[in-house]
Design a protein around this motif. Structure first.
Motif, short mmCIF file in Angstrom:
data_model
loop_
_atom_site.label_atom_id
_atom_site.label_comp_id
_atom_site.label_asym_id
_atom_site.label_seq_id
_atom_site.Cartn_x
_atom_site.Cartn_y
_atom_site.Cartn_z
N ASP A 8 -2.72 -1.83 13.36
CA ASP A 8 -2.77 -3.05 12.57
C ASP A 8 -4.20 -3.22 12.06
O ASP A 8 -5.09 -3.62 12.80
CB ASP A 8 -2.36 -4.25 13.44
N LYS A 9 -4.40 -2.88 10.79
CA LYS A 9 -5.75 -2.90 10.22
C LYS A 9 -6.31 -4.30 10.03
O LYS A 9 -7.48 -4.46 9.71
CB LYS A 9 -5.79 -2.11 8.92
N SER A 10 -5.50 -5.32 10.24
CA SER A 10 -6.01 -6.69 10.15
C SER A 10 -6.71 -7.11 11.44
O SER A 10 -7.38 -8.13 11.47
CB SER A 10 -4.87 -7.66 9.83
N LYS A 11 -6.56 -6.31 12.49
CA LYS A 11 -7.16 -6.64 13.78
C LYS A 11 -8.65 -6.30 13.79
O LYS A 11 -9.15 -5.55 12.94
CB LYS A 11 -6.45 -5.88 14.90
N SER A 12 -9.34 -6.81 14.79
CA SER A 12 -10.77 -6.51 14.97
C SER A 12 -10.95 -5.02 15.25
O SER A 12 -10.01 -4.32 15.63
CB SER A 12 -11.32 -7.31 16.14
N ARG A 13 -12.17 -4.56 15.08
CA ARG A 13 -12.46 -3.15 15.35
C ARG A 13 -12.14 -2.82 16.80
O ARG A 13 -11.55 -1.78 17.09
CB ARG A 13 -13.93 -2.84 15.03
N LYS A 14 -12.51 -3.69 17.74
CA LYS A 14 -12.23 -3.47 19.16
C LYS A 14 -10.73 -3.32 19.39
O LYS A 14 -10.28 -2.41 20.10
CB LYS A 14 -12.79 -4.62 19.99
N ASP A 15 -9.93 -4.19 18.79
CA ASP A 15 -8.48 -4.13 18.97
C ASP A 15 -7.90 -2.87 18.34
O ASP A 15 -6.94 -2.29 18.87
CB ASP A 15 -7.81 -5.36 18.38
N ARG A 16 -8.46 -2.44 17.21
CA ARG A 16 -7.98 -1.19 16.60
C ARG A 16 -8.28 0.01 17.50
O ARG A 16 -7.46 0.91 17.64
CB ARG A 16 -8.55 -1.01 15.20
N TYR A 17 -9.46 0.02 18.12
CA TYR A 17 -9.76 1.10 19.08
C TYR A 17 -8.75 1.07 20.22
O TYR A 17 -8.27 2.13 20.65
CB TYR A 17 -11.17 0.95 19.65
N GLU A 18 -8.43 -0.13 20.72
CA GLU A 18 -7.48 -0.23 21.83
C GLU A 18 -6.10 0.27 21.44
O GLU A 18 -5.37 0.81 22.29
CB GLU A 18 -7.42 -1.67 22.34
N GLU A 19 -5.73 0.13 20.18
CA GLU A 19 -4.46 0.69 19.71
C GLU A 19 -4.56 2.19 19.48
O GLU A 19 -3.63 2.94 19.76
CB GLU A 19 -4.05 0.02 18.39
N LEU A 20 -5.71 2.62 18.98
CA LEU A 20 -5.87 4.02 18.57
C LEU A 20 -6.03 4.99 19.74
O LEU A 20 -5.41 6.06 19.74
CB LEU A 20 -7.08 4.14 17.63
N LEU A 21 -6.84 4.64 20.73
CA LEU A 21 -7.16 5.61 21.78
C LEU A 21 -5.94 6.15 22.52
O LEU A 21 -5.84 7.37 22.71
CB LEU A 21 -8.20 5.04 22.75
N PRO A 22 -4.99 5.33 22.92
CA PRO A 22 -3.80 5.90 23.56
C PRO A 22 -2.99 6.81 22.63
O PRO A 22 -2.39 7.79 23.07
CB PRO A 22 -2.97 4.68 23.97
N GLN A 23 -2.99 6.48 21.35
CA GLN A 23 -2.27 7.32 20.39
C GLN A 23 -2.95 8.68 20.23
O GLN A 23 -2.28 9.72 20.15
CB GLN A 23 -2.15 6.61 19.04
N ILE A 24 -4.28 8.68 20.21
CA ILE A 24 -5.00 9.96 20.14
C ILE A 24 -4.75 10.76 21.41
O ILE A 24 -4.49 11.97 21.36
CB ILE A 24 -6.51 9.73 19.93
N GLU A 25 -4.82 10.10 22.56
CA GLU A 25 -4.59 10.80 23.82
C GLU A 25 -3.22 11.46 23.82
O GLU A 25 -3.06 12.62 24.21
CB GLU A 25 -4.74 9.84 24.99
N SER A 26 -2.21 10.75 23.35
CA SER A 26 -0.87 11.31 23.26
C SER A 26 -0.82 12.46 22.26
O SER A 26 -0.23 13.51 22.53
CB SER A 26 0.12 10.21 22.87
N LEU A 27 -1.44 12.26 21.13
CA LEU A 27 -1.43 13.27 20.06
C LEU A 27 -2.02 14.59 20.52
O LEU A 27 -1.45 15.66 20.26
CB LEU A 27 -2.20 12.73 18.85
N ILE A 28 -3.15 14.55 21.22
CA ILE A 28 -3.80 15.81 21.60
C ILE A 28 -3.26 16.38 22.91
O ILE A 28 -3.57 17.52 23.25
CB ILE A 28 -5.34 15.68 21.65
N SER A 29 -2.42 15.63 23.61
CA SER A 29 -1.89 16.12 24.88
C SER A 29 -0.88 17.26 24.69
O SER A 29 -0.60 17.99 25.63
CB SER A 29 -1.24 14.98 25.66
#
Length: 161
Positions: A8-29
């Motif tokens: 959700d690009k309307s969220k704060s940068r901190k919230d976007r990181y919190e959404e992104l990091l688990p997705q990256i972890e899953s992606l590279i796993s």
């Protein structure tokens, strides 16, 4: 395997990181190839935050960083240890947050459009083996929120090395 980010690009940068990091972890796993994983991480960061430049440098011999996967304009291909922001982060083995690259002694200007930068080392066997380099075309674009999240990201990547 996720092939689309849900951010959700309307969220704060901190919230976007919190959404992104688990997705990256899953992606590279699901992938063992380092280059493929770094390419997807760079693309994920660029897509989520629209940074000016996002990429990795890989240590060749503990003396030189060599350009790896990235998103953005063409970049410096080789950076000696101790030179510029990336080489300094490698030599000091620590994250460098540079609010204004023009004020950083010895800054290597791969692009004059870069105004601020954050560089985060990645380790294997207590040695720097790669560098995450993110540039912004805005002065003072990075802060502690970025540093904490990107250091967490590097720990995720390190677990795959």
């Amino acid at each position: 395997m996720a092939e689309n980010l849900i951010i959700d690009k309307s969220k704060s940068r901190k919230d976007r990181y919190e959404e992104l990091l688990p997705q990256i972890e899953s992606l590279i796993s699901y992938e063992d190839n380092l280059i493929a994983n770094l390419a997807n991480v760079a693309a994920s960061l660029k897509q989520t935050f629209d940074f000016f430049w996002v990429g990795f440098y890989i240590t060749e011999d503990q003396e030189t960083l060599v350009l790896g996967p990235f998103q953005g304009p063409i970049a410096c291909t080789r950076i000696p240890s101790g030179k510029g922001v990336c080489g300094t982060a490698m030599a000091k083995a620590c994250t460098l947050l540079v609010p204004d690259v023009d004020q950083f002694p010895g800054h290597i200007a791969c692009s004059s459009d870069s105004k601020s930068e954050i560089v985060v080392p990645g380790f294997k066997d207590n040695k720097v083996v790669l560098i995450l380099d993110i540039d912004s075309d805005k002065v003072e674009d990075f802060d502690e929120t970025d540093q904490v999240a990107l250091e967490t990201l590097m720990r995720i990547i390190e677990a795959r090395l």
